[in-house]
Design a protein around this motif. Structure first.
Motif, PDB file in Angstrom:
ATOM      1  N   ARG A  22       0.830  -1.211   0.000  1.00 28.76           N
ATOM      2  CA  ARG A  22       0.000   0.000   0.000  1.00 28.76           C
ATOM      3  C   ARG A  22       0.858   1.251   0.000  1.00 28.76           C
ATOM      4  O   ARG A  22       0.633   2.191  -0.760  1.00 28.76           O
ATOM      5  N   GLN A  23       1.882   1.267   0.856  1.00 24.83           N
ATOM      6  CA  GLN A  23       2.734   2.445   0.941  1.00 24.83           C
ATOM      7  C   GLN A  23       3.544   2.631  -0.332  1.00 24.83           C
ATOM      8  O   GLN A  23       3.757   3.761  -0.795  1.00 24.83           O
ATOM      9  N   ALA A  24       3.991   1.539  -0.927  1.00 27.95           N
ATOM     10  CA  ALA A  24       4.740   1.625  -2.185  1.00 27.95           C
ATOM     11  C   ALA A  24       3.867   2.211  -3.286  1.00 27.95           C
ATOM     12  O   ALA A  24       4.344   3.021  -4.108  1.00 27.95           O
ATOM     13  N   ILE A  25       2.601   1.843  -3.322  1.00 30.02           N
ATOM     14  CA  ILE A  25       1.679   2.364  -4.331  1.00 30.02           C
ATOM     15  C   ILE A  25       1.466   3.863  -4.132  1.00 30.02           C
ATOM     16  O   ILE A  25       1.528   4.655  -5.075  1.00 30.02           O
ATOM     17  N   ILE A  26       1.220   4.273  -2.889  1.00 24.91           N
ATOM     18  CA  ILE A  26       1.005   5.691  -2.603  1.00 24.91           C
ATOM     19  C   ILE A  26       2.246   6.502  -2.935  1.00 24.91           C
ATOM     20  O   ILE A  26       2.172   7.554  -3.593  1.00 24.91           O
ATOM     21  N   ASP A  27       3.413   6.023  -2.504  1.00 27.36           N
ATOM     22  CA  ASP A  27       4.657   6.748  -2.780  1.00 27.36           C
ATOM     23  C   ASP A  27       4.907   6.860  -4.279  1.00 27.36           C
ATOM     24  O   ASP A  27       5.323   7.917  -4.777  1.00 27.36           O
ATOM     25  N   SER A  28       4.638   5.793  -5.013  1.00 30.77           N
ATOM     26  CA  SER A  28       4.855   5.800  -6.455  1.00 30.77           C
ATOM     27  C   SER A  28       3.913   6.776  -7.138  1.00 30.77           C
ATOM     28  O   SER A  28       4.320   7.518  -8.051  1.00 30.77           O
ATOM     29  N   GLU A  45       1.574   2.893 -14.782  1.00 33.04           N
ATOM     30  CA  GLU A  45       2.873   3.391 -14.345  1.00 33.04           C
ATOM     31  C   GLU A  45       3.032   3.260 -12.838  1.00 33.04           C
ATOM     32  O   GLU A  45       4.114   2.921 -12.345  1.00 33.04           O
ATOM     33  N   ILE A  46       1.964   3.560 -12.111  1.00 30.76           N
ATOM     34  CA  ILE A  46       2.024   3.439 -10.648  1.00 30.76           C
ATOM     35  C   ILE A  46       2.317   1.997 -10.256  1.00 30.76           C
ATOM     36  O   ILE A  46       3.183   1.730  -9.413  1.00 30.76           O
ATOM     37  N   ALA A  47       1.607   1.062 -10.877  1.00 23.58           N
ATOM     38  CA  ALA A  47       1.803  -0.350 -10.556  1.00 23.58           C
ATOM     39  C   ALA A  47       3.223  -0.800 -10.878  1.00 23.58           C
ATOM     40  O   ALA A  47       3.852  -1.506 -10.076  1.00 23.58           O
ATOM     41  N   LYS A  48       3.723  -0.387 -12.023  1.00 18.62           N
ATOM     42  CA  LYS A  48       5.071  -0.782 -12.420  1.00 18.62           C
ATOM     43  C   LYS A  48       6.110  -0.267 -11.444  1.00 18.62           C
ATOM     44  O   LYS A  48       7.006  -0.996 -11.010  1.00 18.62           O
ATOM     45  N   ALA A  50       5.664   0.667  -8.341  1.00 16.76           N
ATOM     46  CA  ALA A  50       5.473   0.096  -7.003  1.00 16.76           C
ATOM     47  C   ALA A  50       5.791  -1.386  -6.947  1.00 16.76           C
ATOM     48  O   ALA A  50       5.894  -1.959  -5.865  1.00 16.76           O
ATOM     49  N   GLY A  51       5.939  -2.020  -8.119  1.00 15.96           N
ATOM     50  CA  GLY A  51       6.233  -3.447  -8.145  1.00 15.96           C
ATOM     51  C   GLY A  51       5.044  -4.312  -7.803  1.00 15.96           C
ATOM     52  O   GLY A  51       5.188  -5.375  -7.194  1.00 15.96           O
ATOM     53  N   VAL A  52       3.838  -3.863  -8.201  1.00 18.58           N
ATOM     54  CA  VAL A  52       2.625  -4.634  -7.944  1.00 18.58           C
ATOM     55  C   VAL A  52       1.832  -4.743  -9.247  1.00 18.58           C
ATOM     56  O   VAL A  52       2.136  -4.077 -10.234  1.00 18.58           O
ATOM     57  N   GLY A  53       0.806  -5.553  -9.236  1.00 19.24           N
ATOM     58  CA  GLY A  53      -0.084  -5.646 -10.376  1.00 19.24           C
ATOM     59  C   GLY A  53      -1.176  -4.594 -10.305  1.00 19.24           C
ATOM     60  O   GLY A  53      -1.516  -4.108  -9.226  1.00 19.24           O
ATOM     61  N   LYS A  54      -1.729  -4.242 -11.472  1.00 17.81           N
ATOM     62  CA  LYS A  54      -2.822  -3.260 -11.483  1.00 17.81           C
ATOM     63  C   LYS A  54      -3.989  -3.712 -10.623  1.00 17.81           C
ATOM     64  O   LYS A  54      -4.661  -2.897  -9.994  1.00 17.81           O
ATOM     65  N   GLN A  55      -4.224  -5.023 -10.606  1.00 19.22           N
ATOM     66  CA  GLN A  55      -5.365  -5.523  -9.846  1.00 19.22           C
ATOM     67  C   GLN A  55      -5.208  -5.237  -8.359  1.00 19.22           C
ATOM     68  O   GLN A  55      -6.203  -5.072  -7.642  1.00 19.22           O
ATOM     69  N   THR A  56      -3.977  -5.162  -7.885  1.00 25.50           N
ATOM     70  CA  THR A  56      -3.744  -4.821  -6.473  1.00 25.50           C
ATOM     71  C   THR A  56      -4.205  -3.399  -6.191  1.00 25.50           C
ATOM     72  O   THR A  56      -4.835  -3.125  -5.161  1.00 25.50           O
ATOM     73  N   TYR A  58      -6.463  -1.645  -7.926  1.00 27.25           N
ATOM     74  CA  TYR A  58      -7.918  -1.548  -8.053  1.00 27.25           C
ATOM     75  C   TYR A  58      -8.654  -2.291  -6.938  1.00 27.25           C
ATOM     76  O   TYR A  58      -9.840  -2.038  -6.704  1.00 27.25           O
ATOM     77  N   ARG A  59      -7.965  -3.191  -6.265  1.00 27.25           N
ATOM     78  CA  ARG A  59      -8.582  -3.859  -5.123  1.00 27.25           C
ATOM     79  C   ARG A  59      -8.755  -2.885  -3.955  1.00 27.25           C
ATOM     80  O   ARG A  59      -9.682  -3.023  -3.152  1.00 27.25           O
ATOM     81  N   TRP A  60      -7.855  -1.896  -3.865  1.00 27.58           N
ATOM     82  CA  TRP A  60      -7.877  -0.962  -2.736  1.00 27.58           C
ATOM     83  C   TRP A  60      -8.410   0.423  -3.080  1.00 27.58           C
ATOM     84  O   TRP A  60      -8.887   1.143  -2.204  1.00 27.58           O
ATOM     85  N   TRP A  61      -8.301   0.828  -4.338  1.00 26.37           N
ATOM     86  CA  TRP A  61      -8.747   2.161  -4.753  1.00 26.37           C
ATOM     87  C   TRP A  61      -9.490   2.083  -6.079  1.00 26.37           C
ATOM     88  O   TRP A  61      -9.134   1.281  -6.941  1.00 26.37           O
ATOM     89  N   PRO A  62     -10.476   2.959  -6.305  1.00 25.09           N
ATOM     90  CA  PRO A  62     -11.203   2.931  -7.564  1.00 25.09           C
ATOM     91  C   PRO A  62     -10.472   3.604  -8.723  1.00 25.09           C
ATOM     92  O   PRO A  62     -10.825   3.395  -9.886  1.00 25.09           O
ATOM     93  N   SER A  63      -9.462   4.437  -8.419  1.00 27.69           N
ATOM     94  CA  SER A  63      -8.791   5.194  -9.471  1.00 27.69           C
ATOM     95  C   SER A  63      -7.447   5.711  -8.971  1.00 27.69           C
ATOM     96  O   SER A  63      -7.157   5.682  -7.767  1.00 27.69           O
ATOM     97  N   LYS A  64      -6.661   6.246  -9.903  1.00 32.34           N
ATOM     98  CA  LYS A  64      -5.380   6.852  -9.528  1.00 32.34           C
ATOM     99  C   LYS A  64      -5.608   8.078  -8.649  1.00 32.34           C
ATOM    100  O   LYS A  64      -4.815   8.368  -7.742  1.00 32.34           O
ATOM    101  N   VAL A  65      -6.699   8.802  -8.904  1.00 32.97           N
ATOM    102  CA  VAL A  65      -7.001   9.988  -8.109  1.00 32.97           C
ATOM    103  C   VAL A  65      -7.218   9.618  -6.648  1.00 32.97           C
ATOM    104  O   VAL A  65      -6.753  10.317  -5.741  1.00 32.97           O
ATOM    105  N   ALA A  66      -7.897   8.512  -6.415  1.00 34.70           N
ATOM    106  CA  ALA A  66      -8.132   8.076  -5.039  1.00 34.70           C
ATOM    107  C   ALA A  66      -6.825   7.744  -4.332  1.00 34.70           C
ATOM    108  O   ALA A  66      -6.661   8.012  -3.138  1.00 34.70           O
ATOM    109  N   VAL A  67      -5.866   7.176  -5.058  1.00 37.24           N
ATOM    110  CA  VAL A  67      -4.552   6.885  -4.486  1.00 37.24           C
ATOM    111  C   VAL A  67      -3.862   8.184  -4.089  1.00 37.24           C
ATOM    112  O   VAL A  67      -3.340   8.325  -2.974  1.00 37.24           O
ATOM    113  N   VAL A  68      -3.874   9.154  -4.998  1.00 36.21           N
ATOM    114  CA  VAL A  68      -3.215  10.436  -4.732  1.00 36.21           C
ATOM    115  C   VAL A  68      -3.888  11.158  -3.576  1.00 36.21           C
ATOM    116  O   VAL A  68      -3.213  11.723  -2.704  1.00 36.21           O
TER     117      VAL A  68
END
Length: 200
Positions: A22-28, A45-48, A50-56, A58-68
């Protein structure tokens, strides 16, 4: 068959892995926004990064905006808290200097990107207001309300107007890049606003 200790340690390990992801995704997401802006940042790009899959994501957030938005909320959480020492001017200065500092910091560029993007996206604007702006406006109103009860400001003022008078100049500088928001600006805002707010 597992021992009681083994049963207790399995879930925390998973929790730690999830929190690291989660933190890697937010930081990325925040780093990419700082580098190229919100509009050009993608979930791929965020997934790449952060070293995770896109599905990870979307499992936690509905969009990139929600992550930011979540990342900005975490960065700003303590910096924009309101103290209550009993002195409304001192408490506003502490909080407003925190706001001025983060708005002039390159690390908070994604926040300004969100404001810009929200102008053309009603759904983003609602999410931005509900998640980031309204809770902090409510905190400012509550602090001012208590100051009114204590006789430190006039009782006949519209608190929403006061919040806009206090914070509008800081956002004006930050968004239009006229001059950087500074503690000195905060002092001048408070001097001018409290000339009209002081009880008769």
């Amino acid at each position: 068959m597992t021992t009681p200790n083994e049963g207790r340690t399995a879930a925390p390990k998973q929790d730690r892995r999830s929190e690291r992801a989660r933190q890697a995704i937010i930081d990325s997401a925040l780093d990419l926004c700082r580098e190229q802006g919100l509009a050009r940042t993608t979930v791929e790009e965020i997934a790449k990064r952060a070293g995770v899959g896109k599905q990870t994501i979307y499992r936690w957030w509905p969009s990139k905006v929600a992550v930011v938005e979540e990342g900005i909320n975490e960065l700003a959480s303590t910096a924009t808290d309101f103290p209550d020492t009993g002195d409304i001017v001192a408490d506003l200065r502490t909080q407003m200097v925190g706001v001025a500092t983060i708005l002039s910091s390159p690390s908070f560029a994604p926040y300004l990107s969100l404001i810009g993007a929200a102008q053309d996206d009603p759904e983003l604007a609602r999410s931005f207001l509900d998640g980031l702006v309204k809770p902090r406006v409510a905190a400012a109103r509550e602090r001012l309300r208590r100051a009114g009860e204590q006789g430190q400001i006039r009782a006949d003022v519209d608190l929403d107007d006061v919040v806009e008078l206090l914070y509008g100049p800081i956002y004006y500088r930050a968004l239009l890049h006229t001059r950087p928001p500074t503690p000195g600006q905060v002092d001048e805002i408070l001097r001018l606003v409290f000339a009209g707010l002081a009880p008769a």
